[in-house]
Design a protein around this motif. Structure first.
Motif, short mmCIF file in Angstrom:
data_model
loop_
_atom_site.label_atom_id
_atom_site.label_comp_id
_atom_site.label_asym_id
_atom_site.label_seq_id
_atom_site.Cartn_x
_atom_site.Cartn_y
_atom_site.Cartn_z
N THR A 634 3.00 -112.11 41.61
CA THR A 634 1.79 -111.29 41.75
C THR A 634 2.18 -109.91 42.30
N THR A 635 1.31 -108.95 42.05
CA THR A 635 1.40 -107.64 42.71
C THR A 635 0.05 -107.34 43.32
N GLN A 636 0.08 -106.74 44.51
CA GLN A 636 -1.17 -106.45 45.22
C GLN A 636 -1.10 -105.04 45.81
N PRO A 637 -2.01 -104.16 45.41
CA PRO A 637 -2.01 -102.82 46.02
C PRO A 637 -2.41 -102.90 47.49
N ILE A 638 -1.64 -102.20 48.32
CA ILE A 638 -1.92 -102.18 49.76
C ILE A 638 -2.61 -100.87 50.14
N ASN A 639 -2.13 -99.76 49.60
CA ASN A 639 -2.81 -98.47 49.74
C ASN A 639 -2.51 -97.64 48.50
N LEU A 719 7.68 -103.23 36.70
CA LEU A 719 7.70 -104.68 36.56
C LEU A 719 6.31 -105.23 36.21
N GLU A 720 6.32 -106.26 35.40
CA GLU A 720 5.09 -106.98 35.07
C GLU A 720 5.26 -108.44 35.51
N VAL A 721 4.13 -109.09 35.73
CA VAL A 721 4.19 -110.50 36.14
C VAL A 721 5.01 -111.29 35.12
N GLY A 722 5.94 -112.08 35.62
CA GLY A 722 6.86 -112.82 34.76
C GLY A 722 8.22 -112.20 34.64
#
Length: 888
Positions: A634-639, A719-722
């Motif tokens: 997963t990727t999650q934006p923090i700011n 990068l993409e998921v996977g």
């Protein structure tokens, strides 16, 4: 359900208007536009191939028959990454087998020899029994660029230009799957022999592969029936052929009829009397007379070598420059010309650099490289025609890449030659000098284009000249210089017109010297391995260095050097270190390694090793010398510019194995450039986390004020998921053992006070220690003082967690946590109660404890902040930074 392209007849024989079946993914390279021939060329009318329809614009290299051709270089290049069948080069040794409908229905590939289950497969059988796959593969004739050698000395081969290279999507089944099905006796069957259906004077064309190569699926060897989604054209092997990625075209048998498992290599005539690079001292006449040379396996060619060529400017292209005199200062927006070309290498090795020189090799500059093959690496697609198109787990490079280089026309006008050379990831580089050999194969000296300058009334006219013209047609600078009496093996590119411009001498290239001239010691692999690891020796680019004197001051910590003791550290060192670090390396130079670096690699423990270093980490993911693959979950934006990247392990219950205070090396391959980059990161995962690892990454993306951006963070952003990256570790000279005990540079420190200073994403190693202290039920004493610097309040990472820890541990009767923020961007937000401006000694005096033996300072941030603010400020406050400052 995989289907054959219908009708399963080559378009040139039926329905020439057919186009390649579409792929629904717009991100992939465009499928080629076909211009399928519809008539028989007059030159073929009186040959056995008088039924084959061919492109009349092909350059014929062997007269009318047999058919050996390349297309003009510019149309092939302009067609794009994938080459249409009518432009794909052809290498035939005789007449094309004529396959009518009856012969097609009865076509079988016999698989026999040293195996348990002899079989005979129709093409339908192959489709039904095995996974149908499609791979993009570049085919190159071993004779590509041969004419350049033939101009020097006529060889045993005909005149290929630089167009003996083409790329297509090949559809079929893996040879490895077939071999697994028939169950060879591999202890005896050391070779796999392939035979075609053509009729030649000395028997059909045949050759072989070592069985160890043939049975490895990652080598991508296919038995293929389609090219770009359409049935193979007759010249390309209809109905079925062999594709061997990364090897010369001569190993790819067309019109495949027979596969044999054998104790001996192929005994076919052309397996021996073709595709060899014989020793340079052997003349073509000697080679023709002395047959024993051809049977020596040392001279066989399998894998392609690294090669490149210039396509634009084209041969005889003219560039007219209408401008002010060249000795005047030009505008910042002066006209430029884009040089373009291709490059490739063999064995799955990536071309890692292409370099351009405008002074015949005195100075070199890097060209931009485009790797269209990489577009397939993020795709998993199943298709009724193409089968499985899936390169997501492949890192091998089996295709050509394209390069370009923008040069000012002023520089072109002041030059006499353009030279290009390429290097691959095995550090093989195109040589300056030609390796003249009897077959003139594998020619890959620098590709040069001469610049012929003529003064005109309106300016300057530049005419470009390639080295040769393919086939028998005369032309090119090599023939011109040879006619003038020059030694074309050492060409001198003098302008043919008077140059009225006074030239300035070209400065030498600014190479970084990493060796000492008086370090003449020769060191064997055995001596390197036995050297005392506490005074570590390591190898970079074949040179041996003693890291002992740099252990205490190395910014990556002692472990970063100790873990490569007795090993080759080239890859990691070059990827991580700056030019300044490379220059510093020279003073640690000891001598030169005698032997191959591969000998060192063979001594490394693998993931199944029972050595001490392997056994210590056998139950965890990380290993200090072995890269481990992890997959983006997963990727999650923090700011606005920071993301949390979560990666998963192949085994969900596997602990990470990272002690508190240590970091890991992360390695990834950039999707845009194909460059492999790496650097050290500290994950923000909790120490007891299993199966996953979190990285908090602040992105430095290309922008108007920073066109390049951060190499590593840009790679993360792509990068993409996977997608997968690699990690290894743990690394670092500091470890927090818990309950007030720190281990730093192998010295135990009893700590009651930890002063911490960090900037931006430098919070990650600080947070790791911070959590460990406050999660330790046995530690009720250690106090932490944290100063955290950022540009704006929005840039503060993990602020919610930090503020929560402060509420728990920073208030009350016995506070243990002092937290202070500082913002450098003014004005600060309304109600801001912390500091603003820059890090100074006043900040340390106000928010750090006084220096003491039971106190360490932990710091992580930009180099400039550490060097120009942290160290001077601490010294002014009385700290001994050599004994008390830990820089992550």
């Amino acid at each position: 359900m995989v289907e054959f392209p219908q009708p399963f007849i080559p378009p040139s024989l039926q329905e020439p208007g057919r186009e390649c079946p579409a792929l629904p993914l717009a991100s992939l390279p465009k499928l080629p536009i076909n211009d399928t021939p519809t008539v028989i060329v007059d030159l073929d009318a009186q040959t056995p191939d008088n039924w084959v329809k061919r492109n009349p614009d092909f350059v014929r290299l062997t007269g009318k028959h047999p058919f050996n051709v390349e297309a003009p270089l510019t149309p092939v290049f302009n067609a794009g990454f994938l080459t249409p069948a009518h432009l794909h080069f052809v290498r035939n040794h005789g007449a094309v087998p004529r396959v009518d409908e009856t012969k097609l229905r009865n076509w079988r590939i016999r698989v026999h020899g040293l195996l348990e289950r002899e079989c005979s497969f129709s093409i339908q059988d192959l489709k039904d029994k095995f996974q149908v796959v499609t791979l993009p593969v570049t085919l190159v004739c071993a004779g590509n660029r041969r004419k350049e050698q033939n101009v020097v000395r006529k060889s045993l081969g005909f005149n290929w230009g630089a167009g003996g290279v083409s790329t297509a999507l090949w559809t079929g089944v893996y040879l490895a799957d077939i071999l697994e099905y028939v169950k060879p006796f591999y202890k005896e069957a050391k070779h796999v022999i392939f035979e075609g259906d053509d009729e030649l004077p000395n028997g059909p064309y045949g050759t072989s592969q070592r069985s160890s190569v043939a049975r490895e699926k990652r080598n991508g060897i296919l038995i293929a029936w389609a090219m770009n989604g359409l049935p193979l054209e007759p010249d390309h092997g209809f109905p079925v052929r062999l594709i061997v990625p990364g090897q010369i075209g001569g190993r790819m048998v067309k019109w495949l009829r027979r596969v044999e498992l054998s104790a001996k290599e192929s005994q076919h005539y052309l397996h021996f009397f073709d595709n060899r690079v014989l020793p340079m001292q052997l003349s073509p006449e000697q080679a023709r007379a002395e047959k024993e040379w051809w049977y020596d396996p040392r001279y066989m060619i399998n894998e392609l070598n690294v090669n490149s060529a210039i396509v634009k400017p084209a041969h005889q292209e003219v560039l007219e420059i209408h401008s002010h005199p060249l000795n005047q200062t030009t505008s910042p927006r002066e006209a430029t010309y884009t040089l373009r070309g291709y490059a490739y290498s063999g064995g799955g090795r990536r071309v890692t650099r292409v370099e351009i020189s405008l002074d015949d090799g005195v100075c070199w500059k890097l060209a931009d490289i485009d790797y269209p093959e990489d577009l397939y690496r993020s795709v998993y697609h199943e298709d009724p025609v193409y089968g499985l198109l899936d390169l997501t787990e492949r890192d091998t490079c089996f295709c050509w890449c394209f390069w370009k280089f923008d040069v000012s026309v002023k520089d072109l006008a002041e030059s006499t030659v353009i030279a290009v050379r390429a290097m691959d990831e095995g550090l093989s580089i195109q040589p300056r000098d030609m390796y003249l050999n009897a077959t003139s194969m594998m020619n890959n000296w620098w590709f040069r284009v001469a610049i012929l300058r003529t003064e005109t009334k309106s300016g300057v006219k530049l005419k470009f000249e390639h080295p040769t013209i393919p086939g028998v047609k005369p032309g090119g600078w090599m023939e011109r210089l040879k006619t003038s009496g020059q030694d074309i093996m050492q060409p001198d590119f003098e302008p043919i017109a008077t140059d009225t411009v006074e030239r300035q001498p070209v400065p030498p290239p600014s190479a970084i010297l990493m060796t000492k001239s008086d370090a003449n010691r020769l060191i064997t692999v055995d001596e390197l391995q036995k050297h005392d690891k506490s005074t570590p020796w390591f190898v970079i680019q074949g040179e041996v260095y003693d890291g002992t004197g740099y252990l205490d001051e190395h910014p990556g910590g002692t472990d970063s050097i100790l873990l490569v003791a007795g090993d080759d550290a080239t890859e990691d060192f070059i990827a991580i270190h700056s030019d300044d670090a490379k220059m510093k390396l020279a003073k640690f130079h000891v001598g030169t390694l005698v032997g191959k670096v591969d000998d060192l690699k063979s001594l490394r423990p693998d993931s199944n090793s029972t050595s001490d270093t392997a056994s210590l980490t056998s139950s965890v993911l990380l290993h200090p010398k072995i890269w481990k693959t992890i997959k983006l979950k997963t990727t999650q934006p923090i700011n606005h510019d920071t993301y949390l990247f979560r990666f998963s392990f192949s085994e969900a219950n596997t602990p990470l194995g990272l002690p508190v205070g240590k970091h890991v090396f992360v390695r990834l391959k950039r999707k845009d450039t194909g460059e492999i980059v790496q650097r050290a990161y500290t994950p923000v995962s909790k120490p007891d986390t299993s199966g996953e690892i979190d990285f908090l990454i602040k992105l430095y993306l290309p922008s108007s004020h920073n066109p390049i951006g951060g190499k590593m963070t840009t790679g993360f952003h792509q990068l993409e998921v996977g997608d997968c990256i690699e990690v290894k570790g743990p690394l670092g000279s500091f470890e927090w053992k818990g309950n007030g005990i720190a281990l730093w540079r192998n010295v135990v420190h009893k700590v009651q006070h930890l002063a911490m200073i960090c900037g931006g994403s430098g919070i990650t190693p600080i947070l790791q220690v911070l959590r460990s202290v406050f999660d330790d039920d046995h530690d009720r004493i250690t106090k932490i003082f944290l100063i955290y610097a950022n540009k704006t309040e929005e840039d503060i990472l993990c602020k919610e967690e930090l503020d929560s820890l402060f509420k728990i541990h920073g208030l009350g009767e016995h506070p243990r946590f002092n937290l202070h923020y500082i913002l450098s961007t003014l004005p600060v937000p309304l109600g801001w109660t912390h500091s603003s401006g820059r890090v100074t000694e006043d900040l340390f005096r106000a928010h750090f404890p006084t220096p003491a033996d039971d106190c360490l300072v932990l710091a992580c941030g930009p180099d400039a902040m550490i060097a120009n603010a942290v160290k001077p400020g601490l010294v002014k406050c009385g700290w001994n930074v050599e004994k008390s400052l830990v820089v992550f």
